[in-house]
Design a protein around this motif. Structure first.
Motif, mmCIF file in Angstrom:
data_model
loop_
_atom_site.group_PDB
_atom_site.id
_atom_site.type_symbol
_atom_site.label_atom_id
_atom_site.label_comp_id
_atom_site.label_asym_id
_atom_site.label_seq_id
_atom_site.Cartn_x
_atom_site.Cartn_y
_atom_site.Cartn_z
ATOM 1 N N LEU A 1 56.431 29.151 -59.912
ATOM 2 C CA LEU A 1 56.378 27.998 -59.019
ATOM 3 C C LEU A 1 57.718 27.291 -58.869
ATOM 4 O O LEU A 1 58.436 27.063 -59.849
ATOM 5 C CB LEU A 1 55.357 26.981 -59.528
ATOM 6 N N ASP A 2 58.029 26.918 -57.611
ATOM 7 C CA ASP A 2 59.070 25.915 -57.377
ATOM 8 C C ASP A 2 58.529 24.528 -57.728
ATOM 9 O O ASP A 2 59.282 23.623 -58.090
ATOM 10 C CB ASP A 2 59.495 25.908 -55.902
ATOM 11 N N GLY A 3 57.223 24.361 -57.595
ATOM 12 C CA GLY A 3 56.571 23.087 -57.866
ATOM 13 C C GLY A 3 55.224 23.048 -57.174
ATOM 14 O O GLY A 3 54.711 24.079 -56.723
ATOM 15 N N GLU A 4 54.651 21.859 -57.080
ATOM 16 C CA GLU A 4 53.329 21.706 -56.473
ATOM 17 C C GLU A 4 53.314 20.527 -55.503
ATOM 18 O O GLU A 4 54.039 19.547 -55.669
ATOM 19 C CB GLU A 4 52.258 21.516 -57.550
ATOM 20 N N LEU A 5 52.462 20.663 -54.500
ATOM 21 C CA LEU A 5 52.260 19.637 -53.470
ATOM 22 C C LEU A 5 50.777 19.315 -53.370
ATOM 23 O O LEU A 5 49.918 20.123 -53.736
ATOM 24 C CB LEU A 5 52.694 20.152 -52.093
ATOM 25 N N ALA A 6 50.488 18.140 -52.854
ATOM 26 C CA ALA A 6 49.125 17.802 -52.459
ATOM 27 C C ALA A 6 49.184 17.090 -51.117
ATOM 28 O O ALA A 6 50.128 16.343 -50.849
ATOM 29 C CB ALA A 6 48.451 16.926 -53.501
ATOM 30 N N VAL A 7 48.185 17.348 -50.298
ATOM 31 C CA VAL A 7 48.078 16.676 -49.005
ATOM 32 C C VAL A 7 46.690 16.076 -48.898
ATOM 33 O O VAL A 7 45.685 16.737 -49.168
ATOM 34 C CB VAL A 7 48.333 17.635 -47.825
ATOM 35 N N LEU A 8 46.636 14.821 -48.504
ATOM 36 C CA LEU A 8 45.383 14.097 -48.317
ATOM 37 C C LEU A 8 45.052 14.013 -46.834
ATOM 38 O O LEU A 8 45.903 13.637 -46.019
ATOM 39 C CB LEU A 8 45.502 12.681 -48.866
ATOM 40 N N ALA B 1 42.004 12.479 -44.197
ATOM 41 C CA ALA B 1 40.801 11.661 -43.999
ATOM 42 C C ALA B 1 40.117 12.120 -42.718
ATOM 43 O O ALA B 1 40.765 12.339 -41.695
ATOM 44 C CB ALA B 1 41.166 10.185 -43.895
ATOM 45 N N ARG B 2 38.797 12.272 -42.787
ATOM 46 C CA ARG B 2 38.039 12.679 -41.596
ATOM 47 C C ARG B 2 36.680 11.990 -41.637
ATOM 48 O O ARG B 2 36.036 11.950 -42.692
ATOM 49 C CB ARG B 2 37.870 14.193 -41.553
ATOM 50 N N ASN B 3 36.246 11.437 -40.514
ATOM 51 C CA ASN B 3 34.924 10.816 -40.462
ATOM 52 C C ASN B 3 33.941 11.717 -39.713
ATOM 53 O O ASN B 3 34.348 12.703 -39.078
ATOM 54 C CB ASN B 3 34.998 9.401 -39.866
ATOM 55 N N PRO B 4 32.643 11.436 -39.777
ATOM 56 C CA PRO B 4 31.665 12.313 -39.127
ATOM 57 C C PRO B 4 31.849 12.439 -37.626
ATOM 58 O O PRO B 4 31.401 13.427 -37.023
ATOM 59 C CB PRO B 4 30.322 11.646 -39.474
ATOM 60 N N SER B 5 32.497 11.474 -36.998
ATOM 61 C CA SER B 5 32.749 11.562 -35.558
ATOM 62 C C SER B 5 33.901 12.502 -35.225
ATOM 63 O O SER B 5 34.147 12.792 -34.046
ATOM 64 C CB SER B 5 33.051 10.164 -34.997
ATOM 65 N N GLY B 6 34.621 12.973 -36.246
ATOM 66 C CA GLY B 6 35.691 13.937 -36.021
ATOM 67 C C GLY B 6 37.079 13.353 -35.978
ATOM 68 O O GLY B 6 38.050 14.092 -35.796
ATOM 69 N N ASP B 7 37.227 12.023 -36.153
ATOM 70 C CA ASP B 7 38.560 11.424 -36.245
ATOM 71 C C ASP B 7 39.210 11.915 -37.539
ATOM 72 O O ASP B 7 38.590 11.880 -38.601
ATOM 73 C CB ASP B 7 38.431 9.902 -36.248
ATOM 74 N N CYS B 8 40.459 12.367 -37.443
ATOM 75 C CA CYS B 8 41.109 13.012 -38.583
ATOM 76 C C CYS B 8 42.543 12.520 -38.698
ATOM 77 O O CYS B 8 43.273 12.485 -37.701
ATOM 78 C CB CYS B 8 41.074 14.532 -38.401
ATOM 79 N N ARG B 9 42.959 12.109 -39.903
ATOM 80 C CA ARG B 9 44.312 11.616 -40.156
ATOM 81 C C ARG B 9 44.863 12.288 -41.414
ATOM 82 O O ARG B 9 44.122 12.498 -42.380
ATOM 83 C CB ARG B 9 44.320 10.096 -40.352
ATOM 84 N N VAL B 10 46.160 12.532 -41.428
ATOM 85 C CA VAL B 10 46.783 13.179 -42.582
ATOM 86 C C VAL B 10 47.878 12.281 -43.148
ATOM 87 O O VAL B 10 48.616 11.629 -42.406
ATOM 88 C CB VAL B 10 47.347 14.569 -42.206
ATOM 89 N N TYR B 11 47.962 12.214 -44.473
ATOM 90 C CA TYR B 11 49.013 11.477 -45.157
ATOM 91 C C TYR B 11 50.209 12.389 -45.401
ATOM 92 O O TYR B 11 50.073 13.622 -45.445
ATOM 93 C CB TYR B 11 48.511 10.955 -46.505
ATOM 94 N N PRO B 12 51.400 11.820 -45.583
ATOM 95 C CA PRO B 12 52.574 12.648 -45.890
ATOM 96 C C PRO B 12 52.348 13.474 -47.158
ATOM 97 O O PRO B 12 51.730 13.001 -48.123
ATOM 98 C CB PRO B 12 53.690 11.616 -46.095
ATOM 99 N N ALA B 13 52.859 14.704 -47.141
ATOM 100 C CA ALA B 13 52.736 15.572 -48.307
ATOM 101 C C ALA B 13 53.363 14.907 -49.529
ATOM 102 O O ALA B 13 54.417 14.269 -49.452
ATOM 103 C CB ALA B 13 53.402 16.915 -48.034
ATOM 104 N N THR B 14 52.693 15.065 -50.665
ATOM 105 C CA THR B 14 53.099 14.427 -51.916
ATOM 106 C C THR B 14 53.476 15.498 -52.929
ATOM 107 O O THR B 14 52.701 16.433 -53.171
ATOM 108 C CB THR B 14 51.942 13.589 -52.481
ATOM 109 N N GLU B 15 54.640 15.368 -53.545
ATOM 110 C CA GLU B 15 55.009 16.254 -54.643
ATOM 111 C C GLU B 15 54.332 15.758 -55.920
ATOM 112 O O GLU B 15 54.442 14.586 -56.281
ATOM 113 C CB GLU B 15 56.516 16.281 -54.831
ATOM 114 N N THR B 16 53.622 16.657 -56.588
ATOM 115 C CA THR B 16 52.958 16.310 -57.845
ATOM 116 C C THR B 16 53.679 17.015 -58.986
ATOM 117 O O THR B 16 53.845 18.233 -58.955
ATOM 118 C CB THR B 16 51.476 16.715 -57.828
#
Length: 381
Positions: A184-191, A193-208
């Motif tokens: 591994l060079d390292g690890e990332l996580a991406v969050l 959010a999605r609601n039942p109506s299909g609205d979807c948002r993404v947060y900036p990638a986070t290095e863990t």
């Protein structure tokens, strides 16, 4: 208007959801294993019982508009029964099944043609030996169910080591899969959010930053370069849409030779998103509540150029960092979050977050606060 949320689990994630619920008038009821759980200490509406107890789950369901979770340790068949009885469960039972089973996750990634480690199901040590013949030793063996913070993962260098793990797993009824070892060079996580109506948002990638399978630090923006982060964010959105996620979905990635490989997913607020409380327009905890209620989602952009979070684990000397909170506040502008847990060596008991105009400044501020809490010392100045 739906505004009553039941949370199965009463740990630190539920505790931070409670903090986010207050300004919006969202009413929480918890199913807590104990009245001494971290969130049960700060939320007035608590049902005490096991998440495996159908009567207690139904008692919770009768008091709320929607049920959600701060962990995945719930029987999906019981959740199916709740849905059949007319209760709103978010995320859906099938998403919880996926989260509980690493083999199903790997199969989903494979079927979708998405990037992930080479893997195979393990029924016998010969499966591991055959896999190693194709991909080389060492091989990583993982428990298909359960396992977190480094538990349920074994790196085996040869057949003898593999046989020991496979035999032990068979004796305990633990299903295994094998993965190709990744330098591994390292690890990332991406969050996402999605609601039942299909609205979807993404947060900036986070290095863990992981040590011994436990996340110790978060760095936003990630230090792998913008191209790697954008690739991970796009893949996370694709997965959220593919599985019809609701609430927060955390996707963990390996970074290998500048490429991202999908590791695991968790359908709830996640340790990798703690920085969002102070560092994003809307925290992952508020976002999760909005999403499961099918309310409009909020912004995910950072409110400062850099954020760093350092997790607080109980010191090995057995001391209690809680007593040093005033010391830390006097030395650093970092934000402290205490989980209401008794301090034990290695136990997650809180975190600190700093935001700044430059990554180095955020790291310094977080480290000063963390050091004062952990040992009463000031470092990184």
């Amino acid at each position: 208007m739906k505004h009553r949320v039941g949370i199965v689990g009463a740990g630190q994630l539920a505790r931070m959801m409670a903090q986010a619920a207050i300004p919006l008038g969202i009413e929480l009821t918890l199913l807590a294993a104990s009245p001494d759980d971290g969130a049960a200490k700060v939320v007035p509406n608590v049902v005490v019982g096991s998440p495996d107890d159908p009567d207690r789950i139904r008692e919770l369901a009768a008091r709320v508009d929607v049920i959600t979770f701060d962990h995945e340790l719930v029987d999906p068949d019981l959740l199916d029964a709740l849905v059949a009885e007319g209760h709103d469960v978010q995320p859906r039972p099938d998403e919880m099944r996926l989260a509980q089973n690493k083999r199903l996750q790997r199969q989903m990634v494979t079927d979708a043609g998405l990037p992930g480690p080479a893997w195979t199901q393990v029924d016998d040590v010969s499966d591991v030996e055959r896999f190693a013949g194709e991909h080389g030793w060492p091989v990583v063996l993982k428990a298909v169910r359960g396992g977190y913070d480094g538990r349920g993962v074994w790196k085996v260098d040869d057949r003898d080591m593999a046989e020991t793990v496979v035999t032990g797993a068979r004796d305990t009824g633990t299903e295994l899969l094998a993965e190709a070892f990744q330098p591994l060079d390292g690890e990332l996580a991406v969050l996402v959010a999605r609601n039942p109506s299909g609205d979807c948002r993404v947060y900036p990638a986070t290095e863990t930053v992981q040590r011994d399978g436990i996340c110790h630090e978060l760095h936003v923006p990630a230090r792998f370069g913008e191209e790697v982060s954008r690739e991970a964010e796009a893949l996370a959105m694709q997965i959220a849409e593919r599985i019809g996620a609701t609430g927060m979905l955390a996707i963990e990635f390996f970074v290998v030779a500048g490429r991202v490989l999908i590791n695991e997913l968790a359908p709830r607020p996640h340790n990798s998103g703690h920085w969002t409380i102070e560092g994003a327009e809307v925290s992952q905890f508020e976002q999760h509540l909005r999403a499961v209620l099918d309310w409009p989602l909020g912004g995910t952009a950072m409110v400062a150029p850099a954020a760093v979070t350092r997790n607080l684990l109980g010191p090995e000397d057995g001391s209690d960092p809680f007593a040093r909170i005033p010391l830390s506040l006097g030395r650093s502008a970092a934000h402290i979050h205490w989980y209401g847990k008794e301090s034990r060596p290695g136990r997650k008991i809180g975190h600190v977050t700093a935001r700044a105009d430059a990554p180095a400044d955020a790291e310094r501020i977080a480290t000063v606060a963390w050091s004062a809490l952990m040992a009463g010392e000031e470092q990184g100045t």
